[in-house]
Design an enzyme around this catalytic site. Structure first.
Site, PDB file in Angstrom:
ATOM      1  N   LYS A 132       0.832  -1.224   0.000  1.00  0.00           N
ATOM      2  CA  LYS A 132       0.000   0.000   0.000  1.00  0.00           C
ATOM      3  C   LYS A 132       0.862   1.268   0.000  1.00  0.00           C
ATOM      4  O   LYS A 132       0.618   2.195  -0.767  1.00  0.00           O
ATOM      5  CB  LYS A 132      -0.928   0.013   1.235  1.00  0.00           C
ATOM      6  CG  LYS A 132      -1.825  -1.208   1.347  1.00  0.00           C
ATOM      7  CD  LYS A 132      -2.722  -1.153   2.575  1.00  0.00           C
ATOM      8  CE  LYS A 132      -1.996  -1.148   3.897  1.00  0.00           C
ATOM      9  NZ  LYS A 132      -1.261  -2.406   4.204  1.00  0.00           N
ATOM     10  N   ARG A 150      -9.887   0.573   8.553  1.00  0.00           N
ATOM     11  CA  ARG A 150      -9.442  -0.754   8.960  1.00  0.00           C
ATOM     12  C   ARG A 150     -10.506  -1.494   9.767  1.00  0.00           C
ATOM     13  O   ARG A 150     -10.269  -2.636  10.173  1.00  0.00           O
ATOM     14  CB  ARG A 150      -8.192  -0.618   9.834  1.00  0.00           C
ATOM     15  CG  ARG A 150      -6.864  -0.899   9.136  1.00  0.00           C
ATOM     16  CD  ARG A 150      -5.778  -0.624  10.157  1.00  0.00           C
ATOM     17  NE  ARG A 150      -4.531  -1.273   9.952  1.00  0.00           N
ATOM     18  CZ  ARG A 150      -3.479  -0.738   9.313  1.00  0.00           C
ATOM     19  NH1 ARG A 150      -3.588   0.433   8.723  1.00  0.00           N
ATOM     20  NH2 ARG A 150      -2.346  -1.378   9.253  1.00  0.00           N
ATOM     21  N   ARG A 159      -0.668  -8.382  13.552  1.00  0.00           N
ATOM     22  CA  ARG A 159      -1.230  -7.436  12.584  1.00  0.00           C
ATOM     23  C   ARG A 159      -2.027  -8.165  11.508  1.00  0.00           C
ATOM     24  O   ARG A 159      -3.065  -7.678  11.052  1.00  0.00           O
ATOM     25  CB  ARG A 159      -0.101  -6.596  11.968  1.00  0.00           C
ATOM     26  CG  ARG A 159       0.410  -5.536  12.955  1.00  0.00           C
ATOM     27  CD  ARG A 159       1.827  -5.088  12.685  1.00  0.00           C
ATOM     28  NE  ARG A 159       2.016  -4.466  11.402  1.00  0.00           N
ATOM     29  CZ  ARG A 159       3.212  -4.267  10.837  1.00  0.00           C
ATOM     30  NH1 ARG A 159       4.306  -4.663  11.454  1.00  0.00           N
ATOM     31  NH2 ARG A 159       3.303  -3.674   9.677  1.00  0.00           N
TER      32      ARG A 159
HETATM   33  P1  ADP Z   1       1.200  -1.522   7.501  1.00  0.00           P
HETATM   34  O1  ADP Z   1       2.048  -0.656   6.597  1.00  0.00           O
HETATM   35  O2  ADP Z   1       1.943  -2.700   7.993  1.00  0.00           O
HETATM   36  O3  ADP Z   1      -0.116  -1.845   6.884  1.00  0.00           O
HETATM   37  P2  ADP Z   1       0.506   0.827   9.048  1.00  0.00           P
HETATM   38  O4  ADP Z   1       1.702   1.694   8.928  1.00  0.00           O
HETATM   39  O5  ADP Z   1      -0.660   1.148   8.196  1.00  0.00           O
HETATM   40  O6  ADP Z   1       0.941  -0.687   8.837  1.00  0.00           O
HETATM   41  O7  ADP Z   1       0.015   0.795  10.550  1.00  0.00           O
HETATM   42  C1  ADP Z   1       0.909   0.576  11.629  1.00  0.00           C
HETATM   43  C2  ADP Z   1       0.117   0.471  12.930  1.00  0.00           C
HETATM   44  O8  ADP Z   1      -0.566   1.723  13.165  1.00  0.00           O
HETATM   45  C3  ADP Z   1      -0.972  -0.587  12.934  1.00  0.00           C
HETATM   46  O9  ADP Z   1      -0.483  -1.867  13.311  1.00  0.00           O
HETATM   47  C4  ADP Z   1      -1.955  -0.001  13.978  1.00  0.00           C
HETATM   48  O10 ADP Z   1      -1.476  -0.215  15.296  1.00  0.00           O
HETATM   49  C5  ADP Z   1      -1.874   1.493  13.689  1.00  0.00           C
HETATM   50  N1  ADP Z   1      -2.874   1.936  12.688  1.00  0.00           N
HETATM   51  C6  ADP Z   1      -2.611   2.468  11.463  1.00  0.00           C
HETATM   52  N2  ADP Z   1      -3.744   2.775  10.808  1.00  0.00           N
HETATM   53  C7  ADP Z   1      -4.761   2.415  11.641  1.00  0.00           C
HETATM   54  C8  ADP Z   1      -6.173   2.443  11.536  1.00  0.00           C
HETATM   55  N3  ADP Z   1      -6.791   2.909  10.427  1.00  0.00           N
HETATM   56  N4  ADP Z   1      -6.901   1.999  12.591  1.00  0.00           N
HETATM   57  C9  ADP Z   1      -6.313   1.533  13.711  1.00  0.00           C
HETATM   58  N5  ADP Z   1      -4.985   1.455  13.869  1.00  0.00           N
HETATM   59  C10 ADP Z   1      -4.202   1.886  12.847  1.00  0.00           C
HETATM   60  P1  ADP Z   2       2.226  -1.817   3.204  1.00  0.00           P
HETATM   61  O1  ADP Z   2       2.194  -0.309   3.165  1.00  0.00           O
HETATM   62  O2  ADP Z   2       1.023  -2.437   2.556  1.00  0.00           O
HETATM   63  O3  ADP Z   2       2.454  -2.353   4.583  1.00  0.00           O
HETATM   64  P2  ADP Z   2       4.783  -1.530   1.807  1.00  0.00           P
HETATM   65  O4  ADP Z   2       4.464  -0.742   0.592  1.00  0.00           O
HETATM   66  O5  ADP Z   2       5.473  -0.838   2.913  1.00  0.00           O
HETATM   67  O6  ADP Z   2       3.461  -2.310   2.324  1.00  0.00           O
HETATM   68  O7  ADP Z   2       5.663  -2.773   1.343  1.00  0.00           O
HETATM   69  C1  ADP Z   2       6.199  -3.706   2.278  1.00  0.00           C
HETATM   70  C2  ADP Z   2       7.601  -4.125   1.823  1.00  0.00           C
HETATM   71  O8  ADP Z   2       7.506  -4.895   0.624  1.00  0.00           O
HETATM   72  C3  ADP Z   2       8.520  -2.955   1.498  1.00  0.00           C
HETATM   73  O9  ADP Z   2       9.830  -3.291   1.927  1.00  0.00           O
HETATM   74  C4  ADP Z   2       8.448  -2.830  -0.029  1.00  0.00           C
HETATM   75  O10 ADP Z   2       9.672  -2.338  -0.576  1.00  0.00           O
HETATM   76  C5  ADP Z   2       8.193  -4.266  -0.466  1.00  0.00           C
HETATM   77  N1  ADP Z   2       7.290  -4.352  -1.624  1.00  0.00           N
HETATM   78  C6  ADP Z   2       6.227  -3.550  -1.920  1.00  0.00           C
HETATM   79  N2  ADP Z   2       5.619  -3.959  -3.063  1.00  0.00           N
HETATM   80  C7  ADP Z   2       6.308  -5.052  -3.487  1.00  0.00           C
HETATM   81  C8  ADP Z   2       6.163  -5.932  -4.627  1.00  0.00           C
HETATM   82  N3  ADP Z   2       5.171  -5.769  -5.529  1.00  0.00           N
HETATM   83  N4  ADP Z   2       7.046  -6.947  -4.733  1.00  0.00           N
HETATM   84  C9  ADP Z   2       8.034  -7.118  -3.830  1.00  0.00           C
HETATM   85  N5  ADP Z   2       8.228  -6.332  -2.747  1.00  0.00           N
HETATM   86  C10 ADP Z   2       7.378  -5.314  -2.577  1.00  0.00           C
END
Ligand code: ADP
Ligand code: ADP
Ligand code: ZN
Length: 214
Positions: free
Chosen positions: A13, A88, A172
């Site tokens: 994302k 979420r 998560r």
């Molecule tokens: P990821 O990139 O792994 O999807 P995020 O950066 O979006 O994780 O979120 C990191 C943490 O921040 C989550 O594990 C949660 O604790 C909190 N968080 C983020 N967005 C939300 C949301 N919309 N509702 C509740 N908690 C959230």
């Molecule tokens: P999210 O915001 O959904 O938690 P991220 O965009 O931070 O996910 O991506 C998680 C990890 O995976 C990062 O280290 C990113 O560089 C890598 N990544 C993202 N998209 C891809 C893909 N299509 N293939 C392989 N690795 C990816």
């Protein structure tokens, strides 16, 4: 254009949001980034959220919906929003409809990044970002072109998230399955959901998303 990028932790994302910002001048609204900024600044919200985030659980709906409302209020009406990591829960999905209506916006697309859960732990534990500009990288899948130097800003400092460890990722993922996945049927009923293969390469995922937006 206002869109939601939906998918479990590590689905891509943040990576795809950054691409959309660059290619289309949209604005990324990441509640995770907003919360991390609040934690760093030790605001009352940050102090409250820190332990919850470290455990991999969800912060309260009220806190994140208020963050989204405030950030959307500060945006130019003509700039499209990418909701990254929000909503979420079902309560947040309800909040978002009200917030969008309040700001005269409509939801155009919910893009679900479909990924194989087995790949997520590796994606998360290999994730790091530029300490200066926040550009996202991965140890093996997406390292900087020149080792140790950020492609975007040239910085040589990087950081890793404290919650990007295997144990927290499992929590998560459970939170995603239990609380976030159930919001999809409501959007499906509105015919605004499109699925994209999130296991494809970053460029291919970006092309698929552009296809949906065009
Ligand atoms: P990821 O990139 O792994 O999807 P995020 O950066 O979006 O994780 O979120 C990191 C943490 O921040 C989550 O594990 C949660 O604790 C909190 N968080 C983020 N967005 C939300 C949301 N919309 N509702 C509740 N908690 C959230
Ligand atoms: P999210 O915001 O959904 O938690 P991220 O965009 O931070 O996910 O991506 C998680 C990890 O995976 C990062 O280290 C990113 O560089 C890598 N990544 C993202 N998209 C891809 C893909 N299509 N293939 C392989 N690795 C990816
Ligand atoms: Zn950088």
């Amino acid at each position: 254009m206002n869109i939601i990028l939906l998918g479990p932790p590590g689905a891509g994302k943040g990576t795809q949001s950054a691409g959309l910002v660059e290619r289309h001048g949209m604005l990324q609204l990441s509640t995770g980034d907003m919360l991390r900024a609040a934690v760093k600044a030790e605001t009352p919200v940050g102090v409250k959220a820190k332990a919850v985030m470290d455990r991999g659980e969800l912060v309260s709906d009220e806190i994140v919906s208020e963050l989204i409302d405030a950030n959307l209020a500060a945006m130019d009406a003509g700039t499209g929003a990418i909701f990254d990591g929000y909503p979420r829960t079902e309560a947040q999905a309800v909040d978002l409809d009200a917030i969008l209506a309040k700001h005269g916006r409509t939801l155009d697309h919910v893009i679900e990044l479909e990924v194989n859960e087995d790949a997520l732990v590796e994606r998360i534990t290999g994730r790091f970002s530029c300490a200066k500009c926040g550009a996202l990288y991965h140890d093996t899948a997406n390292p900087p072109a020149k080792e140790g130097v950020c492609d975007s800003c040239g910085s040589t400092e990087f950081k890793r998230r404290p919650d990007d460890n295997e144990e927290t990722v499992r929590t998560r993922m459970q939170e995603y399955r239990a609380k976030t996945a159930p919001i999809l049927p409501g959007y499906e009923a509105r015919s605004i959901v499109t699925r994209v293969d999130g296991m494809a390469g970053i460029e291919d995922v970006a092309a698929a998303i552009d296809g949906i937006l065009s």
